[in-house]
Design an enzyme around this catalytic site. Structure first.
Site, PDB file in Angstrom:
ATOM      1  CG  HIS A   1      -4.978  -0.818 -19.436  1.00 38.18           C
ATOM      2  ND1 HIS A   1      -4.695  -2.156 -19.459  1.00 38.18           N
ATOM      3  CD2 HIS A   1      -5.098  -0.490 -18.128  1.00 38.18           C
ATOM      4  CE1 HIS A   1      -4.669  -2.620 -18.218  1.00 38.18           C
ATOM      5  NE2 HIS A   1      -4.901  -1.636 -17.392  1.00 38.18           N
TER       6      HIS A   1
HETATM    7  C1  UD1 Z   1      -7.996   1.084 -14.127  1.00 40.45           C
HETATM    8  C2  UD1 Z   1      -7.077   0.602 -13.016  1.00 40.45           C
HETATM    9  C3  UD1 Z   1      -6.104  -0.427 -13.565  1.00 40.45           C
HETATM   10  C4  UD1 Z   1      -6.825  -1.522 -14.302  1.00 40.45           C
HETATM   11  C5  UD1 Z   1      -7.707  -0.913 -15.375  1.00 40.45           C
HETATM   12  C6  UD1 Z   1      -8.483  -1.943 -16.152  1.00 40.45           C
HETATM   13  C7  UD1 Z   1      -6.537   2.291 -11.309  1.00 40.45           C
HETATM   14  C8  UD1 Z   1      -5.478   3.159 -10.768  1.00 40.45           C
HETATM   15  N1  UD1 Z   1      -6.270   1.689 -12.474  1.00 40.45           N
HETATM   16  O1  UD1 Z   1      -7.192   1.769 -15.086  1.00 40.45           O
HETATM   17  O2  UD1 Z   1      -5.389  -0.986 -12.489  1.00 40.45           O
HETATM   18  O3  UD1 Z   1      -5.882  -2.391 -14.877  1.00 40.45           O
HETATM   19  O4  UD1 Z   1      -8.633  -0.023 -14.729  1.00 40.45           O
HETATM   20  O5  UD1 Z   1      -9.207  -1.352 -17.188  1.00 40.45           O
HETATM   21  O6  UD1 Z   1      -7.571   2.145 -10.687  1.00 40.45           O
HETATM   22  N2  UD1 Z   1     -12.400   5.606 -19.403  1.00 40.45           N
HETATM   23  C9  UD1 Z   1     -13.483   5.586 -20.250  1.00 40.45           C
HETATM   24  N3  UD1 Z   1     -14.574   4.830 -19.901  1.00 40.45           N
HETATM   25  C10 UD1 Z   1     -14.620   4.125 -18.736  1.00 40.45           C
HETATM   26  C11 UD1 Z   1     -13.518   4.178 -17.870  1.00 40.45           C
HETATM   27  C12 UD1 Z   1     -12.413   4.904 -18.222  1.00 40.45           C
HETATM   28  O7  UD1 Z   1     -13.481   6.208 -21.294  1.00 40.45           O
HETATM   29  O8  UD1 Z   1     -15.652   3.466 -18.479  1.00 40.45           O
HETATM   30  C13 UD1 Z   1     -11.215   6.416 -19.788  1.00 40.45           C
HETATM   31  C14 UD1 Z   1     -11.246   7.810 -19.235  1.00 40.45           C
HETATM   32  O9  UD1 Z   1     -10.646   8.659 -20.126  1.00 40.45           O
HETATM   33  C15 UD1 Z   1     -10.372   7.708 -18.004  1.00 40.45           C
HETATM   34  C16 UD1 Z   1      -9.341   6.690 -18.451  1.00 40.45           C
HETATM   35  O10 UD1 Z   1     -10.059   5.783 -19.278  1.00 40.45           O
HETATM   36  O11 UD1 Z   1      -9.798   8.902 -17.633  1.00 40.45           O
HETATM   37  C17 UD1 Z   1      -8.693   5.959 -17.328  1.00 40.45           C
HETATM   38  O12 UD1 Z   1      -9.669   5.340 -16.485  1.00 40.45           O
HETATM   39  P1  UD1 Z   1      -9.305   4.995 -14.966  1.00 40.45           P
HETATM   40  O13 UD1 Z   1     -10.438   4.303 -14.310  1.00 40.45           O
HETATM   41  O14 UD1 Z   1      -8.763   6.193 -14.279  1.00 40.45           O
HETATM   42  O15 UD1 Z   1      -8.070   4.009 -15.097  1.00 40.45           O
HETATM   43  P2  UD1 Z   1      -7.837   2.774 -16.098  1.00 40.45           P
HETATM   44  O16 UD1 Z   1      -6.761   3.136 -17.041  1.00 40.45           O
HETATM   45  O17 UD1 Z   1      -9.110   2.243 -16.638  1.00 40.45           O
END
Ligand code: UD1
Length: 377
Positions: A205
């Site tokens: 991811h």
């Molecule tokens: C975040 C953390 C990362 C961690 C990861 C575990 C930061 C900078 N990154 O990354 O360190 O390893 O979590 O999962 O904080 N999304 C969904 N549903 C959700 C959450 C996210 O669909 O419940 C999708 C959305 O499109 C979102 C993308 O995932 O834009 C990224 O989510 P985000 O929380 O920004 O970062 P992660 O990649 O999850």
């Protein structure tokens, strides 16, 4: 002592669970739980609360996704009035996600002491958003709780006073050791029609892997080759699913019958799956530690790690993202002796890290830190 614990994303939940449980054992501590809503899908959040028996958050901020600045800024805007209202004696954050950073900044500006659990880890790669989060959070923390010896060394080099650093061990391993019997009881390999030690587990991811088309294409190519030799189970993060679709790679992946892409699993299901695996391929930080605690070989698809102890005293190899190397290194693991390594776990990865953390907080409070702060406010 009122302690506000702030969590937001999946890797925070298994870290805060044993801390909340331990805090609840001490009548002198009033623990509160704030969930920022950084992760909001049931499979990224609710499932973990249920599996780990974490109580409902006292406050849910519902912030959701966005760019880094949007997400961090929105969490800060929501936390500032909340901290004002709650007036905590201590704010505790875990890990290195954007929610960790946002809470650290707000606490520091409100002159509320900050505790950081999992302090001092450094990949020395500032293109990683988590590295920026770690550096800033540690610079602002009053109490820094570390999981491995290198962390204290990193902090000392950054000028953190030795008396602020407490080597307590790994709270994520507290959770793993507690939950392992339940997780293995789920019989995940059998439920998925797999032989124990007869499959690989994959997670992916990190932006440097999934947001870079060439890198993601290369990894999918390596997986297409490997799945001819061993089934690969791939519980995919929502952002990875989006990226595969956007790059037109979903079909290529689906054509590989032995590459089984599925929705993210809960904590127990995933732990059960990992504990039965032959090898884990990942770009996650937490999985490098969990595989070391389990003795399962781990190949890390990154150029560096902020958790060197998983390499020096664990089962981890950091192999980068070249497709040839991924195939070669995985084959090497498959050709080696099967079965989990019987290594001693790293120092203080013993299931008692939360106990030591809370003890250190109580000692700090007894030394007058809480009163001093209240007078200053
Ligand atoms: C975040 C953390 C990362 C961690 C990861 C575990 C930061 C900078 N990154 O990354 O360190 O390893 O979590 O999962 O904080 N999304 C969904 N549903 C959700 C959450 C996210 O669909 O419940 C999708 C959305 O499109 C979102 C993308 O995932 O834009 C990224 O989510 P985000 O929380 O920004 O970062 P992660 O990649 O999850």
């Amino acid at each position: 002592m009122k302690i506000v614990n702030v969590v937001g994303a999946r890797p925070n939940f298994m870290k805060v669970a044993p801390l909340l449980e331990e805090m609840a054992r001490h009548p002198g501590i009033e623990p509160l739980l704030v969930h920022t809503g950084q992760h909001y899908d049931a499979r990224m959040s609710d499932l973990f609360f249920r599996d780990l028996g974490i109580r409902e958050p006292d406050h849910y901020l519902g912030v959701g996704s966005g760019t880094h600045a949007q997400q961090t800024g929105q969490i800060m805007q929501a936390l500032e009035p909340l901290f004002d209202e709650l007036r905590p004696d201590l704010v505790l954050v875990v890990g290195d996600v954007n929610s960790t950073l946002a809470a650290a900044l707000v606490a520091a500006k409100a002159s509320i002491p900050l505790a950081h659990v999992e302090a001092g880890l450094r990949s020395f790669d500032r293109t990683m958003p988590e590295e920026v989060n770690r550096i800033v959070t540690d610079a602002l923390a009053e109490l820094l709780f570390t999981t491995e010896a290198d962390a204290a060394e990193n902090l000392r080099k950054e000028g953190v006073a030795a008396e602020r650093i407490h080597f307590v061990g790994n709270v994520m391993v507290d959770t793993l050791l507690k939950q392992r019997p339940r997780a293995e009881g789920l019989d995940m390999p059998a439920r998925l029609g797999l032989e124990p030690r007869g499959y690989a587990v994959l997670t992916l991811h990190r932006p440097s892997n999934v947001d870079e088309p060439e890198v993601l294409r290369g990894i999918v190519g390596a997986l297409a080759t490997l799945q001819r030799t061993i089934p690969i189970v791939f519980p995919a993060h929502p952002r990875t699913v989006q990226r595969l679709a956007a790059l037109g790679l979903s079909e290529a992946a689906a054509a590989s019958a032995n590459l089984r892409i599925m929705e993210p699993l809960g904590y127990l299901e995933f732990l059960g799956l990992m504990a039965g695996a032959r090898v884990v391929l990942t770009d996650s930080g937490g999985l490098q530690e969990e595989t070391t605690a389990l003795g399962i070989p781990c190949l890390t698809l990154r150029e560096n790690t902020e958790r060197p102890i998983t390499v020096t005293q664990g089962t981890n190899r950091v192999i980068g993202v070249s497709p040839e190397r991924i195939v070669r290194e995985t084959r090497r693991v498959l050709e080696a002796d099967a079965g989990p390594a019987d290594l001693p776990r790293p120092p203080l990865w013993d299931g008692r890290a939360a106990e030591r953390t809370v003890q250190a907080i109580l000692t700090w409070a007894d030394a007058g830190a809480v009163d001093t702060v209240n007078v200053a406010v």
